[in-house]
Scaffold this active site. Structure first.
Site, PDB file in Angstrom:
ATOM      1  N   GLY A 232      -1.027 -11.857   8.802  1.00  0.00           N
ATOM      2  CA  GLY A 232      -0.827 -13.300   8.943  1.00  0.00           C
ATOM      3  C   GLY A 232      -1.831 -13.999   9.845  1.00  0.00           C
ATOM      4  O   GLY A 232      -1.705 -15.196  10.081  1.00  0.00           O
TER       5      GLY A 232
ATOM      6  N   MET B 215       3.056 -19.058  -7.297  1.00  0.00           N
ATOM      7  CA  MET B 215       2.379 -20.338  -7.101  1.00  0.00           C
ATOM      8  C   MET B 215       3.366 -21.297  -6.447  1.00  0.00           C
ATOM      9  O   MET B 215       4.178 -21.939  -7.108  1.00  0.00           O
ATOM     10  CB  MET B 215       1.883 -20.888  -8.456  1.00  0.00           C
ATOM     11  CG  MET B 215       1.291 -22.300  -8.378  1.00  0.00           C
ATOM     12  SD  MET B 215      -0.115 -22.441  -7.257  1.00  0.00           S
ATOM     13  CE  MET B 215      -0.132 -24.217  -6.967  1.00  0.00           C
TER      14      MET B 215
ATOM     15  N   ASP C 222     -13.948 -12.487  11.675  1.00  0.00           N
ATOM     16  CA  ASP C 222     -12.880 -11.788  10.940  1.00  0.00           C
ATOM     17  C   ASP C 222     -13.200 -10.314  10.797  1.00  0.00           C
ATOM     18  O   ASP C 222     -12.892  -9.689   9.782  1.00  0.00           O
ATOM     19  CB  ASP C 222     -12.640 -12.447   9.558  1.00  0.00           C
ATOM     20  CG  ASP C 222     -11.415 -11.903   8.851  1.00  0.00           C
ATOM     21  OD1 ASP C 222     -10.561 -11.276   9.508  1.00  0.00           O
ATOM     22  OD2 ASP C 222     -11.318 -12.101   7.623  1.00  0.00           O
TER      23      ASP C 222
ATOM     24  N   ARG D  37       0.791  -1.228   0.000  1.00  0.00           N
ATOM     25  CA  ARG D  37       0.000   0.000   0.000  1.00  0.00           C
ATOM     26  C   ARG D  37       0.827   1.283   0.000  1.00  0.00           C
ATOM     27  O   ARG D  37       0.279   2.363   0.153  1.00  0.00           O
ATOM     28  CB  ARG D  37      -1.028  -0.046   1.129  1.00  0.00           C
ATOM     29  CG  ARG D  37      -2.185  -0.997   0.774  1.00  0.00           C
ATOM     30  CD  ARG D  37      -3.271  -1.073   1.810  1.00  0.00           C
ATOM     31  NE  ARG D  37      -2.848  -1.782   2.987  1.00  0.00           N
ATOM     32  CZ  ARG D  37      -2.805  -3.113   3.099  1.00  0.00           C
ATOM     33  NH1 ARG D  37      -3.198  -3.880   2.098  1.00  0.00           N
ATOM     34  NH2 ARG D  37      -2.384  -3.677   4.216  1.00  0.00           N
TER      35      ARG D  37
HETATM   36 CA    CA Z   1      -8.490 -11.304   8.415  1.00  0.00          CA
END
Ligand code: CA
Length: 708
Positions: free
Chosen positions: A211, A676, A334, A151
């Site tokens: 995390g 990936m 969350d 950001r």
């Molecule tokens: Ca979260």
């Protein structure tokens, strides 16, 4: 505004998170080891505090320490906006999410692209001055919950600071991009990432991390801007109570936890928002969700779990906690409070109040006294089903039966993406309004009753694999995004505009009575700030999530925005609606001025894949098992039901060659440079074949539907 688009929605995980850490590895990579000195870019505290004296600059993340993201420039205004045209463009070379706020000072622009890569440009022409790639290992992409985004940078005393995705904080010479110092802020053995922009306060660079979806303990750290030496660290959740607490605030917080939360980490990562009040000498930090999401698994005996989902006010010299306000006690959804923190002085009940405002994920808009943390008001800014209201006596939300999913799956509003996520708001002192880019989206929450911690995967405590099976049984909930003008005094919506996509850009307001926003479907729009009329609109064919900025050079005002869609949309949001569904997704800085004469570079269309691709082959009786595995391990990046948002690969469209080499990609990690990672630690060859069978079926299904 009619809710024109109804779709079954679901979403799976999104959100950001913050992370946590463990102390032993906070190593200093190189302070003292470099002979590189600072450059000439002389941003300092006095200059940021006096930012309104040089409106031609954008000196700090939110322009000012109060993070209002309001530009006092008015050369471009609601009377001449029709003459706004493209001045220049710059392609970053990336194609994942671009979320950065550019810093503009002394004719230069500093921004970050995906993978934490820094670009310094001539702000009048877009010419590249230098770039710096921290060379983040590709496998880190697997532990970044919400794309390999960044950001933005902070600039201070000739140094450019960037938080790299792999947990480092790096100081660069502002003239050359050479590394001055590089310190590791997280334990490399744990799934921490950094996506947020550093802030520099009183000579210290403050950085958090992410995390919590994977299992970490959140914190923010302050480093000496000159040397890179660590000054203080504030943990957002308590550690193992058998060990000494780091400070009294954590000892108090431990009273609000039960069970053995520290084994997974507890969460509370501070991955985005900060603001600073120099007069009150308070640094405000937004704290993230719990790790795991479900409180029954995280703190089985109950408790508020401080300082999850809270706004904390710290002393910037020491990191000492002064006050806290918890938006979602005992977070179960969350619902981070890492969203944009915005400071302003507004009149409430005839009295000028110093307030802090936030629209966290949980759907309520909060106005707090920023000196004390006192709750002044809270009302829902989107539809909310998990709570009825915030009780002004206790300052706590009143939860509903519909929000509890311990005994049965529930479709709950807002989703883990929040009613509002990281996409910055703005406050215009001219209109007195806060503008919010909202996300109108629900999620099916199903408790994972057999939850066990696995350090290699997301650790949510909810069962993502249950979602495809429950879709047909749940009511359809509309999914869309909106731009809302919110009166923070009356806590009411003044006007709103609806977008077809849910994940749209952050905001800029200006003294020209303008409000700028990009959209998921690839438009860049200017509204009148007072009444929300669309005054100007450009179809740029690249989705935008980043917030615009404004600056001036040689008497000419510019408006600039970083295009390149991504972020938490990688779970498959806005599929079919986003520009990325139709077009390629190049990271591109777009700079506009009155009478600009640049042309838009082409954005290539993607191939018309469904009808062109060969039919799949190789079904097996394992494809149902493959569906479960896919939703447990792959859907977070490649999309629910294998429907891609367009930012990551659409696995319904794999070529014969990819089908043949699928195991090489998934277990041998042949595409690790693209982000990936290998999944050989959690998947056997037969598992990979089951997933491939599921993807083959999904491709055939959608190809058949498209052919009708
Ligand atoms: Ca979260």
């Amino acid at each position: 505004m009619t809710k024109s688009r109804w779709m079954i929605l679901v979403w799976i995980l999104v959100l950001v998170v913050g992370c946590a850490e463990s102390d032993p590895s906070d190593s200093s990579g190189s302070p003292g080891g470099s002979s590189v000195g600072p450059g000439s870019t002389a941003i300092n505290a006095a200059r940021i505090v006096a930012a309104d004296d040089e409106p031609e600059s954008w000196l700090a993340h939110g322009r000012t320490y109060d993070e209002q993201r309001f530009s006092p420039l008015d050369q471009i205004n609601d009377g001449n906006i029709g003459e706004l045209t493209l001045a220049w463009t710059y392609d970053t070379g990336g194609d994942r999410g671009h979320e950065a706020t550019p810093i503009v000072v002394d004719g230069k622009m500093f921004l970050t692209a995906d993978w934490s890569i820094v670009h310094a440009l001539d702000a009048a022409t877009g010419e590249l001055l230098w770039s710096y790639d921290p060379e983040v290992p590709g496998e880190v992409g697997r532990i970044a919950c919400c794309d390999v985004v960044n950001r933005g940078v902070a600039v201070w005393e000739g140094r450019v600071f960037v938080g790299a995705l792999d947990g480092r904080l790096i100081a660069l010479n502002s003239d050359t991009g050479e590394v001055i110092w590089d310190v590791r802020t997280t334990d490399p053995e744990k799934p921490y990432t950094i996506t947020g922009a550093p802030r520099v306060v009183k000579g210290k660079v403050v950085i958090g991390n992410g995390g919590a979806e994977y299992g970490v303990r959140g914190y923010v750290t302050a480093y000496d801007a000159e040397t890179g030496d660590r000054v203080w660290r504030f943990y957002t959740v308590p550690g193992d109570p058998s060990l000494p607490f780091e400070n009294p605030a954590l000892e108090a917080a431990a009273e609000t936890w039960t069970g053995e939360w520290w084994k997974i980490g507890g969460g509370g990562t501070a991955w985005d928002s900060m603001a600073f009040d120099p007069e009150l000498d308070l640094l405000y930090i937004g704290v993230g969700n719990g790790s795991p999401w479900t409180r029954v698994h995280r703190s089985p005996g109950g408790g508020d779990n401080l300082y999850l989902s809270s706004i904390v006010a710290l002393r910037p010299d020491t990191g000492e906690l002064v006050w806290h306000y918890q938006t979602t006690p005992g977070d179960n959804w969350d619902y981070t409070a890492t969203q944009h923190i915005l400071l302003a002085d507004i009149e409430i009940d005839g009295e000028e109040r110093q307030v802090l405002m936030q629209a966290p994920k949980n759907g309520f808009f909060y106005v707090l006294d920023r000196g004390t943390g006192e709750l002044l008001s809270a009302e829902n800014y989107v539809d909310v089903t998990w709570a009825t209201h915030v009780d002004m006596e206790t300052g706590r939300p009143v939860e509903t039966e519909e929000g509890i999913y311990d005994d049965q799956p529930r479709m709950i509003l807002p989703s883990p993406s929040g009613g509002h996520n990281w996409h910055p708001m703005t406050f215009s002192p001219d209109t007195g309004l806060v503008y919010i880019p909202t996300i109108e989206l629900a999620l099916i929450y199903a408790l994972d009753s057999g939850f066990e911690y696995n350090a290699k995967t997301w650790n949510l405590g909810i069962d993502l694999a249950a979602i495809p099976k429950l879709l047909g049984e749940m009511p359809a909930v509309p999914t869309f995004g909106s731009l809302k003008a919110w009166d923070p005094v009356t806590q009411t919506e003044v006007w709103s505009q609806q977008h077809p996509g849910a994940f749209n850009g952050g905001l800029l307001s200006t003294a020209g009575n303008l409000l700028f926003q990009g959209t998921a479907d690839g438009r860049f729009i200017a509204y009148s700030a007072d009444v929300g009329e669309v005054l100007w609109e450009e179809q740029v064919n690249i989705g935008i999530v980043a917030p615009p900025v404004s600056y001036a050079i040689d008497g000419e005002q510019y408006v600039a925005v970083l295009a390149g869609w991504g972020g938490n949309v990688i779970v498959g949001m806005d599929a079919g609606v986003s520009a990325a569904s139709t077009f390629e997704n190049p990271g591109r800085l777009l700079a506009y001025k009155l009478g600009g004469e640049a042309d838009y570079p082409d954005v290539r269309q993607k191939r018309q894949a469904f009808l062109a691709a060969a039919p799949g082959s190789g079904y097996s009786d394992q494809e149902e098992r493959g569906q479960d595995l896919y939703h447990q391990l792959c859907a977070v990046c490649h999309g629910l039901l294998a429907v891609s948002s367009g930012v990551t690969a659409d696995l319904r469209l794999m070529s014969d060659r990819v089908h043949e080499n699928f195991d090489v990609v998934v277990r041998d990690g042949s595409l690790v440079e693209n982000g990936m990672s290998s999944f050989a630690d959690v998947l056997e060859e037969a598992d990979v074949e089951a997933i491939r069978a599921y993807l083959t079926r999904r491709g055939d299904e959608d190809r058949a539907a498209a052919a009708q």
